[in-house]
Design an enzyme around this catalytic site. Structure first.
Site, PDB file in Angstrom:
ATOM      1  N   ASP A  32     -19.863  16.209 -51.923  1.00  0.00           N
ATOM      2  CA  ASP A  32     -18.888  15.970 -52.985  1.00  0.00           C
ATOM      3  C   ASP A  32     -18.734  17.207 -53.871  1.00  0.00           C
ATOM      4  O   ASP A  32     -19.696  17.942 -54.109  1.00  0.00           O
ATOM      5  CB  ASP A  32     -19.350  14.781 -53.832  1.00  0.00           C
ATOM      6  CG  ASP A  32     -18.239  14.216 -54.688  1.00  0.00           C
ATOM      7  OD1 ASP A  32     -17.070  14.587 -54.471  1.00  0.00           O
ATOM      8  OD2 ASP A  32     -18.543  13.406 -55.585  1.00  0.00           O
ATOM      9  N   GLY A  33     -17.507  17.407 -54.355  1.00  0.00           N
ATOM     10  CA  GLY A  33     -17.278  18.436 -55.366  1.00  0.00           C
ATOM     11  C   GLY A  33     -16.428  19.609 -54.939  1.00  0.00           C
ATOM     12  O   GLY A  33     -16.188  20.520 -55.748  1.00  0.00           O
ATOM     13  N   ARG A  35     -13.196  19.757 -54.401  1.00  0.00           N
ATOM     14  CA  ARG A  35     -11.953  19.791 -55.174  1.00  0.00           C
ATOM     15  C   ARG A  35     -12.216  20.179 -56.625  1.00  0.00           C
ATOM     16  O   ARG A  35     -11.493  21.005 -57.194  1.00  0.00           O
ATOM     17  CB  ARG A  35     -11.262  18.433 -55.118  1.00  0.00           C
ATOM     18  CG  ARG A  35     -10.768  18.056 -53.724  1.00  0.00           C
ATOM     19  CD  ARG A  35      -9.750  16.946 -53.782  1.00  0.00           C
ATOM     20  NE  ARG A  35     -10.298  15.730 -54.368  1.00  0.00           N
ATOM     21  CZ  ARG A  35      -9.549  14.686 -54.704  1.00  0.00           C
ATOM     22  NH1 ARG A  35      -8.238  14.725 -54.541  1.00  0.00           N
ATOM     23  NH2 ARG A  35     -10.096  13.600 -55.198  1.00  0.00           N
ATOM     24  N   HIS A  49     -12.243  23.456 -50.070  1.00  0.00           N
ATOM     25  CA  HIS A  49     -12.726  22.774 -48.870  1.00  0.00           C
ATOM     26  C   HIS A  49     -13.266  23.781 -47.847  1.00  0.00           C
ATOM     27  O   HIS A  49     -14.269  23.511 -47.166  1.00  0.00           O
ATOM     28  CB  HIS A  49     -11.607  21.939 -48.246  1.00  0.00           C
ATOM     29  CG  HIS A  49     -11.270  20.700 -49.025  1.00  0.00           C
ATOM     30  ND1 HIS A  49     -12.224  19.769 -49.383  1.00  0.00           N
ATOM     31  CD2 HIS A  49     -10.082  20.235 -49.514  1.00  0.00           C
ATOM     32  CE1 HIS A  49     -11.651  18.782 -50.060  1.00  0.00           C
ATOM     33  NE2 HIS A  49     -10.356  19.039 -50.147  1.00  0.00           N
ATOM     34  N   SER A  77     -13.466  10.094 -45.783  1.00  0.00           N
ATOM     35  CA  SER A  77     -13.590   8.646 -45.814  1.00  0.00           C
ATOM     36  C   SER A  77     -12.245   7.972 -45.587  1.00  0.00           C
ATOM     37  O   SER A  77     -11.186   8.604 -45.648  1.00  0.00           O
ATOM     38  CB  SER A  77     -14.160   8.202 -47.172  1.00  0.00           C
ATOM     39  OG  SER A  77     -13.187   8.374 -48.187  1.00  0.00           O
ATOM     40  N   GLU A  79     -10.964   6.050 -47.665  1.00  0.00           N
ATOM     41  CA  GLU A  79     -10.302   6.142 -48.967  1.00  0.00           C
ATOM     42  C   GLU A  79      -9.607   7.490 -49.157  1.00  0.00           C
ATOM     43  O   GLU A  79      -8.662   7.599 -49.952  1.00  0.00           O
ATOM     44  CB  GLU A  79     -11.324   5.923 -50.091  1.00  0.00           C
ATOM     45  CG  GLU A  79     -11.863   4.502 -50.210  1.00  0.00           C
ATOM     46  CD  GLU A  79     -12.895   4.145 -49.148  1.00  0.00           C
ATOM     47  OE1 GLU A  79     -13.135   2.947 -48.925  1.00  0.00           O
ATOM     48  OE2 GLU A  79     -13.453   5.082 -48.524  1.00  0.00           O
ATOM     49  N   ASN A  80     -10.055   8.506 -48.448  1.00  0.00           N
ATOM     50  CA  ASN A  80      -9.450   9.836 -48.596  1.00  0.00           C
ATOM     51  C   ASN A  80      -8.015   9.902 -48.076  1.00  0.00           C
ATOM     52  O   ASN A  80      -7.297  10.869 -48.352  1.00  0.00           O
ATOM     53  CB  ASN A  80     -10.294  10.895 -47.884  1.00  0.00           C
ATOM     54  CG  ASN A  80     -11.602  11.182 -48.585  1.00  0.00           C
ATOM     55  OD1 ASN A  80     -12.562  11.645 -47.971  1.00  0.00           O
ATOM     56  ND2 ASN A  80     -11.675  10.902 -49.885  1.00  0.00           N
ATOM     57  N   PHE A  81      -7.586   8.875 -47.342  1.00  0.00           N
ATOM     58  CA  PHE A  81      -6.199   8.849 -46.895  1.00  0.00           C
ATOM     59  C   PHE A  81      -5.238   8.631 -48.069  1.00  0.00           C
ATOM     60  O   PHE A  81      -4.023   8.741 -47.904  1.00  0.00           O
ATOM     61  CB  PHE A  81      -5.994   7.774 -45.828  1.00  0.00           C
ATOM     62  CG  PHE A  81      -6.520   8.162 -44.475  1.00  0.00           C
ATOM     63  CD1 PHE A  81      -5.812   9.044 -43.668  1.00  0.00           C
ATOM     64  CD2 PHE A  81      -7.728   7.656 -44.008  1.00  0.00           C
ATOM     65  CE1 PHE A  81      -6.296   9.412 -42.415  1.00  0.00           C
ATOM     66  CE2 PHE A  81      -8.217   8.016 -42.754  1.00  0.00           C
ATOM     67  CZ  PHE A  81      -7.504   8.900 -41.963  1.00  0.00           C
ATOM     68  N   SER A 211     -20.855   5.347 -52.287  1.00  0.00           N
ATOM     69  CA  SER A 211     -19.470   5.330 -51.804  1.00  0.00           C
ATOM     70  C   SER A 211     -19.290   4.774 -50.392  1.00  0.00           C
ATOM     71  O   SER A 211     -18.686   5.414 -49.534  1.00  0.00           O
ATOM     72  CB  SER A 211     -18.882   6.751 -51.888  1.00  0.00           C
ATOM     73  OG  SER A 211     -18.809   7.176 -53.223  1.00  0.00           O
TER      74      SER A 211
END
Length: 257
Positions: A32-33, A35, A49, A77, A79-81, A211
């Site tokens: 994570d992190g 962005r 990225h 994930s 959710e990343n969509f 998550s």
């Protein structure tokens, strides 16, 4: 020659490693992190990225050198969509490039490193999926070190797919409800890859949640969890070792009456 700060860091790494009397077999990392790191420095998120991808290469070597046998990376994930089309396209382009590099990397073959994807393959762009499946095919018999790429992955989604698969086998008469065991569920998760339980979850970026990551393999195994502040692009070997020390201390405490 190391600079003074690097010398101190080296000896601190050695000190922490000496405190790690137990090495986890399987570490799962929420990277994570990327962005936030990019935005705080005023650079394009796609560059963040890519910096994270370079850090991943370093962490793979650190983990393998320490004696870890399995590493699962939360790459993207379900959710990343929800992210912008631009960011998704940049990520999928990056993943495709890395898949191509993996096939051409002599270290992968010399060290017999296996790659496999866990996640919903129906959600992955066709070109990327073909690249990943080629990597899986080429490395399927390697067994020194395994890297699981959690791509288009969600823990609940994985359990849902496994449940549907089991119900389908029951409807076809292949199974009965009495056949359902933990082992059977394991066999229907992650495309039957037989991934071992997670010993340690590490999350970077100072966010203290897991998550929806590997709930069956991690939560079910009551894995140790280590949350750390650094964003993924600036994650250090010291941070990895601190996480392993958390796991080691937990193993030690389990021996106490």
């Amino acid at each position: 020659m190391r600079k003074p700060g690097q010398v101190l860091e080296y000896f601190y790494e050695r000190r922490i490693l000496g405190q790690c009397r137990h090495i986890p077999d399987h570490i799962a990392i929420i990277q994570d992190g990327n962005r936030r790191y990019a935005k705080e420095r005023g650079i394009d998120v796609a560059i963040g990225h890519r910096m994270g991808a370079e850090k991943t290469n370093m962490v793979l070597k650190w983990a393998r050198d320490i004696g870890v046998r399995h590493l699962t990376l939360y790459c993207f994930s379900t959710e990343n969509f929800n992210r912008s089309e631009y960011e998704q396209n940049e990520l999928f382009k990056l993943f495709t490039e890395k898949a191509i590099e993996t096939l051409e990397d002599e270290r992968v073959h010399e060290n017999r490193i296996r790659f496999q994807m866990v996640g919903d393959r129906d959600l992955v762009p066709e070109d990327l999926l073909k690249r990943i499946e080629k990597v899986e095919e080429v490395t399927k018999n390697y067994n020194n070190f395994t890297i699981n790429l959690a791509l288009a992955y969600g823990g609940r989604n994985e359990i849902l797919h496994a449940t549907k698969s089991i119900l389908n086998d029951i409807e076809r008469g292949v199974l009965t409800p009495e056949d359902i065991t933990e082992g059977l569920i394991n066999a229907h998760l992650y495309h039957g890859m037989n991934i071992p339980p997670v010993d340690l979850i590490i999350r970077t970026g100072d966010d203290k949640r897991t998550s929806n990551f590997l709930p069956w393999l991690a939560n079910g195994n009551e894995s140790a969890v280590y949350f750390c502040a650094p964003y993924w692009p600036v994650f250090r070997k010291i941070d990895l070792l601190r996480g392993i020390r958390v796991f080691s201390n937990r193993v030690e405490s389990s021996y106490l009456p």
